[in-house]
Design a protein around this motif. Structure first.
Motif, PDB file in Angstrom:
ATOM      1  N   ASN A 111       1.004  -0.976  -0.498  1.00 39.18           N
ATOM      2  CA  ASN A 111      -0.145   0.257  -0.032  1.00 39.18           C
ATOM      3  C   ASN A 111       0.977   1.395  -0.201  1.00 39.18           C
ATOM      4  N   VAL A 112       0.675   2.386  -0.595  1.00 43.29           N
ATOM      5  CA  VAL A 112       0.883   3.601  -0.627  1.00 43.29           C
ATOM      6  C   VAL A 112       0.319   3.583   0.843  1.00 43.29           C
ATOM      7  N   VAL A 113       1.911   4.636   1.609  1.00 44.39           N
ATOM      8  CA  VAL A 113       1.044   4.934   2.737  1.00 44.39           C
ATOM      9  C   VAL A 113       1.411   6.292   3.413  1.00 44.39           C
ATOM     10  N   HIS A 114       2.446   7.579   2.289  1.00 40.70           N
ATOM     11  CA  HIS A 114       2.747   8.697   2.305  1.00 40.70           C
ATOM     12  C   HIS A 114       2.759   9.040   1.081  1.00 40.70           C
ATOM     13  N   THR A 115       2.788   9.572   0.322  1.00 45.47           N
ATOM     14  CA  THR A 115       2.961  10.043  -0.859  1.00 45.47           C
ATOM     15  C   THR A 115       3.334  11.932  -0.851  1.00 45.47           C
ATOM     16  N   GLY A 116       4.464  12.462  -1.296  1.00 49.59           N
ATOM     17  CA  GLY A 116       4.720  13.819  -0.827  1.00 49.59           C
ATOM     18  C   GLY A 116       5.902  14.210  -1.641  1.00 49.59           C
ATOM     19  N   GLN A 117       6.485  16.021  -1.669  1.00 46.47           N
ATOM     20  CA  GLN A 117       7.480  16.671  -1.430  1.00 46.47           C
ATOM     21  C   GLN A 117       7.976  16.744  -0.720  1.00 46.47           C
ATOM     22  N   LEU A 118       9.465  16.926  -0.809  1.00 45.18           N
ATOM     23  CA  LEU A 118      10.206  17.490  -0.099  1.00 45.18           C
ATOM     24  C   LEU A 118      11.080  19.056  -0.964  1.00 45.18           C
ATOM     25  N   TYR A 119      11.661  20.172   0.229  1.00 46.38           N
ATOM     26  CA  TYR A 119      11.532  20.849  -0.432  1.00 46.38           C
ATOM     27  C   TYR A 119      13.074  20.707   0.028  1.00 46.38           C
ATOM     28  N   PHE A 120      13.813  22.240  -0.256  1.00 49.28           N
ATOM     29  CA  PHE A 120      15.340  22.812   0.270  1.00 49.28           C
ATOM     30  C   PHE A 120      15.348  24.178   0.876  1.00 49.28           C
ATOM     31  N   PRO A 121      15.509  24.298   1.518  1.00 49.26           N
ATOM     32  CA  PRO A 121      15.976  25.710   1.952  1.00 49.26           C
ATOM     33  C   PRO A 121      16.165  26.900   0.794  1.00 49.26           C
ATOM     34  N   ASP A 122      15.503  27.521   0.313  1.00 52.19           N
ATOM     35  CA  ASP A 122      15.822  29.132  -1.034  1.00 52.19           C
ATOM     36  C   ASP A 122      17.290  29.502  -0.935  1.00 52.19           C
ATOM     37  N   SER A 123      18.119  29.399   0.287  1.00 49.81           N
ATOM     38  CA  SER A 123      19.440  29.914   0.702  1.00 49.81           C
ATOM     39  C   SER A 123      20.197  28.876   0.339  1.00 49.81           C
ATOM     40  N   VAL A 124      20.061  27.382   0.291  1.00 51.35           N
ATOM     41  CA  VAL A 124      21.174  26.942  -0.108  1.00 51.35           C
ATOM     42  C   VAL A 124      21.111  26.692  -1.437  1.00 51.35           C
ATOM     43  N   THR A 125      19.741  26.367  -1.948  1.00 48.12           N
ATOM     44  CA  THR A 125      19.458  26.378  -3.539  1.00 48.12           C
ATOM     45  C   THR A 125      20.348  27.828  -4.662  1.00 48.12           C
ATOM     46  N   ASP A 126      19.796  29.051  -3.939  1.00 51.37           N
ATOM     47  CA  ASP A 126      20.714  30.234  -4.417  1.00 51.37           C
ATOM     48  C   ASP A 126      22.342  29.907  -4.046  1.00 51.37           C
ATOM     49  N   ARG A 127      22.349  29.645  -2.792  1.00 56.87           N
ATOM     50  CA  ARG A 127      24.123  29.200  -3.738  1.00 56.87           C
ATOM     51  C   ARG A 127      24.395  27.622  -4.581  1.00 56.87           C
ATOM     52  N   VAL A 128      23.949  26.864  -4.661  1.00 60.50           N
ATOM     53  CA  VAL A 128      24.471  25.672  -5.731  1.00 60.50           C
ATOM     54  C   VAL A 128      23.737  26.294  -6.961  1.00 60.50           C
ATOM     55  N   PHE A 129      23.027  27.096  -6.349  1.00 61.41           N
ATOM     56  CA  PHE A 129      22.093  27.295  -8.248  1.00 61.41           C
ATOM     57  C   PHE A 129      23.114  28.287  -8.848  1.00 61.41           C
ATOM     58  N   ARG A 130      24.659  28.701  -8.130  1.00 60.33           N
ATOM     59  CA  ARG A 130      25.084  29.829  -8.787  1.00 60.33           C
ATOM     60  C   ARG A 130      26.236  29.328  -9.132  1.00 60.33           C
ATOM     61  N   ARG A 131      26.437  27.819  -9.103  1.00 61.50           N
ATOM     62  CA  ARG A 131      27.749  26.857 -10.094  1.00 61.50           C
ATOM     63  C   ARG A 131      27.048  25.728 -10.887  1.00 61.50           C
ATOM     64  N   LYS A 132      28.221  25.465 -11.627  1.00 58.68           N
ATOM     65  CA  LYS A 132      27.699  24.037 -13.331  1.00 58.68           C
ATOM     66  C   LYS A 132      27.143  23.111 -12.155  1.00 58.68           C
ATOM     67  N   PRO A 133      25.820  22.528 -13.130  1.00 63.43           N
ATOM     68  CA  PRO A 133      25.552  23.242 -14.772  1.00 63.43           C
ATOM     69  C   PRO A 133      24.466  24.067 -14.325  1.00 63.43           C
ATOM     70  N   TYR A 134      24.263  24.480 -12.582  1.00 62.17           N
ATOM     71  CA  TYR A 134      22.627  25.372 -12.730  1.00 62.17           C
ATOM     72  C   TYR A 134      22.506  26.376 -12.876  1.00 62.17           C
ATOM     73  N   SER A 135      23.722  27.152 -12.907  1.00 65.27           N
ATOM     74  CA  SER A 135      24.281  28.672 -13.308  1.00 65.27           C
ATOM     75  C   SER A 135      23.801  28.767 -14.600  1.00 65.27           C
ATOM     76  N   ARG A 136      23.673  27.703 -15.772  1.00 63.36           N
ATOM     77  CA  ARG A 136      23.640  28.172 -17.181  1.00 63.36           C
ATOM     78  C   ARG A 136      22.163  28.388 -17.642  1.00 63.36           C
ATOM     79  N   ARG A 137      21.406  27.897 -16.715  1.00 64.98           N
ATOM     80  CA  ARG A 137      20.224  28.374 -16.985  1.00 64.98           C
ATOM     81  C   ARG A 137      19.809  29.865 -16.144  1.00 64.98           C
TER      82      ARG A 137
END
Ligand code: FE
Length: 178
Positions: A111-137
């Motif tokens: 049985n499926v007992v949980h369906t969800g989505q996991l998130y990231f603190p925006d400040s960490v994502t900002d830091r990660v997205f400054r680097r390649k390959p994310y920064s190409r977008r």
């Protein structure tokens, strides 16, 4: 606190592979996920639950849907005696209209007992997205506060993130009802 039930979205593909490493060579910042499954009422670890994750690559693309092939960034792990399922993946990118997220389903005894989505603190994502390959977008369209799914209790499914070298370890406890 219980991570809320949230929509599985349109990109779920059943019968993903049982494997810890879901990267398939996709470029990005390494992310080790430690997902702990506990019984919501007793808080006891649940052994043998199947944890199913799927998310987009650094370019916002999911495998196996919308003309994209392959099985990258999808996988299933069984929880161990401590209720722990561990994955090796990459930090997800974004796609228009959504904040950065990882989809998760927990199956127990068929049985499926949980369906969800996991998130990231925006400040960490900002830091990660400054680097390649994310920064190409271009700049991402949607942060947590503006995301329509995050708005439905998403704060309770924020991953705890720890930097280890150039990688991150993301962890969360998922309480499920059986
Ligand atoms: Fe999604």
């Amino acid at each position: 606190m219980l991570a809320p039930e949230q929509t599985e979205g349109p990109y779920y593909v059943p019968s993903a592979k049982v494997r810890r490493n879901v990267t398939e060579g996709k470029p990005g910042t390494l992310l080790m996920l430690q997902l702990r499954v506990v019984d919501a009422s007793s808080c006891k670890a649940i052994k043998g639950a199947s944890v199913d994750i799927w998310h987009c690559d650094a370019n916002g693309v999911y495998s196996g849907v919308q003309g994209s092939s392959g099985t990258f960034l999808r996988g299933i792990q069984k929880t161990d005696a401590h209720g722990l399922a561990t994955f090796k993946t990459i930090y997800p990118g974004y796609y228009p209209g959504r904040t950065v997220h990882i989809h998760v389903k927990v199956h127990l005894g068929g049985n499926v007992v949980h369906t969800g989505q996991l998130y990231f603190p925006d400040s960490v994502t900002d830091r990660v997205f400054r680097r390649k390959p994310y920064s190409r977008r271009g700049k991402r369209t949607t942060r947590n506060a503006k995301d329509f799914v995050f708005a439905q209790g998403g704060r309770r499914s924020l991953l705890g993130l720890r930097k280890v070298g150039s990688a991150y370890v993301g962890s969360i406890t998922l309480g499920v009802s059986r």
